[in-house]
Design a protein around this motif. Structure first.
Motif, PDB file in Angstrom:
ATOM      1  N   GLU A 396      -0.880   6.055  -4.702  1.00  0.00           N
ATOM      2  CA  GLU A 396      -0.101   6.847  -3.767  1.00  0.00           C
ATOM      3  C   GLU A 396      -1.048   7.597  -2.822  1.00  0.00           C
ATOM      4  O   GLU A 396      -2.137   8.016  -3.214  1.00  0.00           O
ATOM      5  N   SER A 397      -0.634   7.750  -1.595  1.00  0.00           N
ATOM      6  CA  SER A 397      -1.446   8.558  -0.663  1.00  0.00           C
ATOM      7  C   SER A 397      -1.402  10.023  -1.074  1.00  0.00           C
ATOM      8  O   SER A 397      -0.400  10.505  -1.602  1.00  0.00           O
ATOM      9  N   SER A 398      -2.511  10.746  -0.815  1.00  0.00           N
ATOM     10  CA  SER A 398      -2.596  12.154  -1.204  1.00  0.00           C
ATOM     11  C   SER A 398      -1.618  12.979  -0.368  1.00  0.00           C
ATOM     12  O   SER A 398      -1.463  12.755   0.845  1.00  0.00           O
ATOM     13  N   PRO A 399      -0.951  13.917  -0.988  1.00  0.00           N
ATOM     14  CA  PRO A 399      -0.001  14.743  -0.245  1.00  0.00           C
ATOM     15  C   PRO A 399      -0.726  15.711   0.684  1.00  0.00           C
ATOM     16  O   PRO A 399      -1.881  16.078   0.462  1.00  0.00           O
ATOM     17  N   ALA A 400      -0.042  16.121   1.729  1.00  0.00           N
ATOM     18  CA  ALA A 400      -0.605  17.131   2.639  1.00  0.00           C
ATOM     19  C   ALA A 400      -0.484  18.501   1.988  1.00  0.00           C
ATOM     20  O   ALA A 400       0.597  18.888   1.520  1.00  0.00           O
ATOM     21  N   ARG A 406      -5.938  22.209  -2.967  1.00  0.00           N
ATOM     22  CA  ARG A 406      -6.467  20.896  -3.287  1.00  0.00           C
ATOM     23  C   ARG A 406      -5.640  20.304  -4.420  1.00  0.00           C
ATOM     24  O   ARG A 406      -5.231  21.001  -5.347  1.00  0.00           O
ATOM     25  N   VAL A 407      -5.419  18.971  -4.297  1.00  0.00           N
ATOM     26  CA  VAL A 407      -4.721  18.255  -5.373  1.00  0.00           C
ATOM     27  C   VAL A 407      -5.720  17.967  -6.481  1.00  0.00           C
ATOM     28  O   VAL A 407      -6.718  17.264  -6.279  1.00  0.00           O
ATOM     29  N   VAL A 449      -0.713  17.966  -9.433  1.00  0.00           N
ATOM     30  CA  VAL A 449      -1.127  19.308  -9.855  1.00  0.00           C
ATOM     31  C   VAL A 449      -2.016  19.856  -8.728  1.00  0.00           C
ATOM     32  O   VAL A 449      -3.083  19.291  -8.460  1.00  0.00           O
ATOM     33  N   VAL A 450      -1.532  20.927  -8.053  1.00  0.00           N
ATOM     34  CA  VAL A 450      -2.203  21.468  -6.861  1.00  0.00           C
ATOM     35  C   VAL A 450      -2.800  22.834  -7.190  1.00  0.00           C
ATOM     36  O   VAL A 450      -2.110  23.722  -7.710  1.00  0.00           O
ATOM     37  N   ASP A 482     -10.012  22.439 -12.182  1.00  0.00           N
ATOM     38  CA  ASP A 482      -9.449  21.093 -12.246  1.00  0.00           C
ATOM     39  C   ASP A 482      -9.324  20.612 -13.680  1.00  0.00           C
ATOM     40  O   ASP A 482      -8.447  19.802 -14.013  1.00  0.00           O
ATOM     41  N   ARG A 483     -10.199  21.114 -14.554  1.00  0.00           N
ATOM     42  CA  ARG A 483     -10.079  20.739 -15.955  1.00  0.00           C
ATOM     43  C   ARG A 483      -8.840  21.349 -16.590  1.00  0.00           C
ATOM     44  O   ARG A 483      -8.282  20.816 -17.544  1.00  0.00           O
TER      45      ARG A 483
END
Length: 1003
Positions: A396-400, A406-407, A449-450, A482-483
């Motif tokens: 999937e393309s990364s969401p804006a 950051r995703v 998860v943003v 991110d972890r």
């Protein structure tokens, strides 16, 4: 009928001949008669001659009348019939007309010419017959030739010729004569000079404006010298008033007459030299007979050229202590404003949000109800569904996402929803039957998860790197977040559960906050950066004028707030992108600090506005209108105006005042024209009132107590008064001062004890010291000063804070700066509280006695020659007695110290003359206050006509002085709030002779 045939109206020729013969005979007889009389023309000749003599006599009469009117002018009409005829408007012009009428009457009384038996003479109607008013109506006058000459027309001059007691001819004539006597110009110039001497300094240039300019220059220079601890007792003395007044008088003379009295100019030069030397010697402590001899032998000096603009002192007001207040607010936790640590928490606790987006859907169609037969009806329907999710392939393309987000983790799921509908039917026989139908929906769901940064003060910028190690301090930079993204997703049931809820529209989008790891050097790094900004902000300043500050019109805090807002972007100095999270929090701290500075400056601005209102009210109670004073002190001086020449400058007017220099001391009558030799004359009276003399009095309290309450003096003022008393007692054992000092000392000590307890608490909380260690550090800091007075001053000026911080935190730079800043703020605020303020009576009594003794010691030292030690003590004493009004809404911060002097001067010349020469008839116009009498009715008795006023003035102005904060302020410290000259006494202070009434003989 032909003309030749018509004989009507014809005269016989014979008759014509007879008439011609008779006429010729008569003419011949008349020529032959030798004794016929000639025509008598003596009357015509006499009338012509007396007419010519009348003109000549009137010219002489007008010239002498004009000179006499200048010699003895009338500016105030007397309460007699002749005086009342002069009126109150154009009194001098009417008086001149009356003088001309009287002189013309006397001159024409001797104009007579005899011719044969005929006598011709000229006359004006007797004043006893027409009265003074009627006589003046016969005379009109005007200035001609640019004021250099006087043109007079005399009407109703009667020319009469008589013979043998019988009037043989008469006629009434008017004669106009012009004489080179500029009496009207002399009077007009003197009147203009008088007006300039009494003009309001607000509306036009004149004496008051020039005097104010001179006094401002003197006061500002001496105020700054006193603030720099020069031993100046009186910032503004009456000797300065006299000098500035006389300099203004000279400027007014030049403006009105085109030149100044040479003697007066020499007098001003001499007075300038002497006053300057007196100021110099008094500042150096040297005075006495030797100084007097030196002053007497000093050469004259040319005065400085007059200023083109009113001297305007500007005062620099900085952010100063407000920078510390805001910095301390940033260090401490507050509910309504961010602190440095709260900014760290926000910056390193990002939001972690789980989001789901249904990117593709294929929905089935719900089957329509299908009855078992024609007579069946639907009773009820129940729908069920079963949702299942499974991972699917594909990227999937990364969401804006927004800036600073950051995703952190992404998962794609295929979600299948199996729908089943169960319908119950009822037949005609009331039997029931059930049918089922199914359909399927298929969805593709992306689960993200943003991680996103929370809002902080400061400009919005991109942050790179983010959620990975690196950045300004090469720290974690939220790399561990991110972890934690997987943990957050798992906590919500995993990607399958989130995808299923997304299809059902039940995704919980509320963010969770995850604490990230901070780099080790973050706090000191940001602290030092904001500390540097603090010092930059501390040095921001604005210029306010002394006149606005001293009269309650300046609001430096509001101006400083405007400067900070204007420079806010440059002060924040945000980069184009933040170098990691630490760089972002650094800029956020700078922005939050500036917000705190602005909040406190705005608060100061409101308090300043209140103090300004109280100051205006206090000044008004002393007769000083703050608005009028500001206008007076802001009015420009234009040299072209003061040197302006009138159209008749070429007449060569020369003013001559007696005495030439208007002194505060009396002048021997033998040296002054207009005063009898056995009298003396004091030409100038002056009074100057210093509004704020003691450290605090009723007037200052009315300004300060509006915020601070009443009944006490700030600790710094009490400490300086105690220091001055100790210096004085070191050279003079005075029991009165010692008793007052001993009464003030415990009061200061008690206030210091409260300050010490505050300092101990600060050291414990900020430096982490124990109670015993904190007390030891405070005691060690106080031990650097020997007396309670010195410690009180150190408390107020920040020296004690630096000393205690050096003892309590000598090694850690950040802790040391934080401790010193906190101590500066806390001790300054504590020193201004009611509980620490020292009783006013104890301070004022000690300061007053100190001033008295210091003055006595100075006089004694001057007469015998002081030794070096005594001189140093005296200089320190005179420079340590506090004065003036501290300008500060709460005495924290201290913006400036101001003082005002209300200056009044009444002066007059005993005799003021203006002479003219050149091409004009030598004439002197004199104003000496004398009574004028004139034989108006010709009875030989001189009647009172009026009097002339002395050329004088009354001026009142206000002079201000403003000095920077610190030191001992500014003001007169010799104990005399009001300084008056010898002639300022009685119900009508002013110039006077030494007579019981103060009036000079002849007035």
């Amino acid at each position: 009928m032909r003309l030749a045939d018509d004989d009507r109206a014809r005269v016989p020729f014979a008759l014509v001949g007879v008439l011609l013969l008779v006429g010729s005979s008569t003419f011949a007889a008349s020529l032959a008669a030798p004794d016929v009389g000639t025509v008598d023309r003596s009357t015509d000749v006499a009338m012509d001659r007396v007419d010519a003599e009348t003109t000549a006599a009137l010219r002489v009469a007008v010239r002498e009348a004009a000179r006499a009117a200048a010699r003895d002018p009338v500016t105030t009409a007397g309460n007699t019939s002749a005086g009342r005829a002069l009126g109150t408007n154009r009194t001098f012009e009417n008086y001149l007309r009356l003088r001309v009428a009287v002189s013309a009457r006397d001159a024409l009384s001797s104009v007579e010419h005899r011719r044969s038996t005929t006598t011709a003479n000229a006359s004006l109607a007797p004043l006893s017959a027409v009265g003074a008013a009627g006589a003046m109506r016969n005379v009109s006058l005007s200035a001609v030739d640019g004021g250099r000459s006087l043109s007079v027309t005399v009407r109703n001059v009667s020319l009469v010729a008589s013979r043998d007691g019988r009037v043989v001819a008469e006629r009434t004539v008017s004669r106009r004569v012009t004489v080179a006597v500029p009496v009207l110009a002399l009077h007009a110039r003197t009147t203009d000079y008088q007006r300039r001497l009494n003009r309001s300094p607000v509306y036009a240039p004149g004496l008051a404006r020039r005097t104010t300019a001179g006094l401002l220059a003197v006061t500002e220079a001496r105020a700054l010298a006193q603030h720099a601890n020069a031993p100046i007792e009186n910032v503004l003395g009456n000797r300065h008033v006299a000098l500035s007044t006389n300099a203004g008088v000279l400027a007014a003379q030049r403006a009105s007459f085109g030149r100044a009295d040479p003697d007066a100019a020499r007098g001003v030069r001499a007075a300038t030299l002497r006053t300057g030397a007196e100021d110099l010697f008094s500042a150096s402590g040297a005075s006495g007979p030797a100084t007097e001899r030196l002053l007497a032998a000093a050469p004259t000096a040319n005065p400085s050229p007059p200023p083109e603009t009113m001297p305007t002192k500007t005062l620099t007001v900085g952010v100063n202590e407000t920078a510390d207040d805001a910095f301390l607010a940033l260090l401490r936790e507050h509910r309504d404003s961010p602190s440095l640590r709260s900014l760290f928490r926000i910056a390193y606790t990002p939001n972690v949000t789980v989001a789901a987006d249904v990117t593709d859907s294929a929905t089935g169609r719900k089957p329509a109800p299908d009855a078992p037969g024609p007579s069946w009806s639907l009773v009820r329907e129940r729908a069920d569904r079963e949702v299942s999710a499974e991972a699917t392939s594909g990227v999937e393309s990364s969401p804006a996402v927004a800036e600073g987000s950051r995703v952190l983790e992404t998962a794609t799921r295929r979600v299948v929803v199996e729908h089943t509908v169960t319908r119950t039917w009822r037949g005609a026989n009331r039997s029931q039957r059930t049918t089922t139908a199914t359909w399927t929906d298929r969805h593709r769901v992306r689960v993200d998860v943003v991680g996103s940064l929370r809002s902080l003060p400061g400009p919005s910028r991109s942050v790179t790197p983010l959620f990975e190690r690196g950045g300004a301090l090469s720290g974690p930079n939220l790399a561990g977040v991110d972890r934690r993204a997987s943990d957050e997703l798992a906590a919500r049931g995993g990607a399958d559960a989130v995808a299923r809820r997304a299809v059902e529209g039940r995704v919980d989008g509320r963010p969770e906050r995850r604490l990230g790891e901070r780099p080790d050097g973050l706090y000191p790094w940001v602290y030092e950066d904001v500390k540097t900004l603090r010092e930059e902000v501390r040095n921001l300043s604005v210029e306010v004028t002394a006149r606005d500050t001293a009269t309650g019109n300046a609001n430096a805090a509001a101006a400083l707030a405007a400067v900070v807002r204007d420079r806010r972007r440059d002060l924040i100095d945000a980069p184009a992108r933040y170098d990691g999270v630490s760089d972002r929090v650094r800029v956020a701290a700078r922005s939050a600090y500036l917000d705190a500075v602005l909040a406190r400056l705005d608060e100061r601005a409101g308090e300043t506005a209140g103090q300004n209102r109280r100051l205006e009210t206090a000044l008004d109670s002393r007769g000083v209108n703050a608005t009028a004073t500001r206008e007076r002190l802001s009015t420009p001086l234009v040299r072209a105006e003061t040197g302006r020449r009138n159209a008749s400058d070429d007449a060569g007017f020369v003013p001559d005042g007696d005495p030439a220099y208007l002194s505060l001391s009396s002048v021997d009558g033998r040296a002054v024209d207009g005063v009898s030799d056995d009298a003396s004359y004091t030409p100038l009276a002056a009074r100057n009132t210093n509004l704020f003399t003691l450290p605090y009095g009723d007037l200052a309290d009315s300004v300060v107590d509006g915020v601070l309450g009443s009944g006490g003096v700030p600790l710094r003022t009490a400490g300086r008064a105690l220091m001055a008393a100790n210096r004085t007692l070191a050279v003079r054992n005075d029991s009165t001062l010692r008793d007052r000092r001993d009464g003030l000392t415990p009061a200061v000590a008690n206030s210091l004890r409260t300050v010490e307890l505050t300092a101990v608490d600060v050291v414990e909380s900020e430096a982490g010291r124990s109670d015993t260690a904190a007390e030891a550090a405070v005691d060690a800091g106080l031990a650097r000063w020997d007396s309670h007075g010195e410690r009180a001053v150190a408390t107020a000026n920040g020296s004690l804070a630096a000393a205690v911080a050096a003892e309590a935190a000598p090694n850690d730079a950040t802790t040391h700066d934080r401790l010193e800043t906190t101590l500066r703020v806390e001790l300054r605020e504590e020193a201004a509280t009611d509980s620490v303020r020292v009783p006013r009576a104890a301070v004022n009594e000690t300061a007053s006695r100190t001033r008295t003794l210091a003055t006595e010691l100075a006089d004694e030292a001057a007469s015998r020659g002081a030794d070096r030690v005594t001189g140093r003590v005296l200089n320190g004493t005179l420079g340590s007695v506090p004065a003036g009004l501290p300008l500060s809404p709460t005495l924290n911060p201290w913006v400036a110290t101001t003082n005002l002097w209300v200056v009044e001067a009444h002066g007059a010349y005993a005799r003021f003359a203006v002479s003219t020469g050149d091409d004009a008839v030598p004439t002197t116009y004199v104003r000496d206050g004398s009574v004028v009498r004139l034989d108006v009715d010709g009875d030989g008795e001189r009647e009172l006509v009026g009097s002339n006023e002395r050329v004088g003035f009354e001026l009142r102005t206000v002079v201000v002085a403003v000095v920077p904060p610190g030191g001992n302020g500014v003001g007169d410290v010799d104990g005399d709030a009001i300084e008056t000259s010898s002639a300022w006494s009685g119900p009508a202070p002013g110039p006077r002779c030494d007579t019981p009434t103060g009036r000079c003989p002849g007035e």
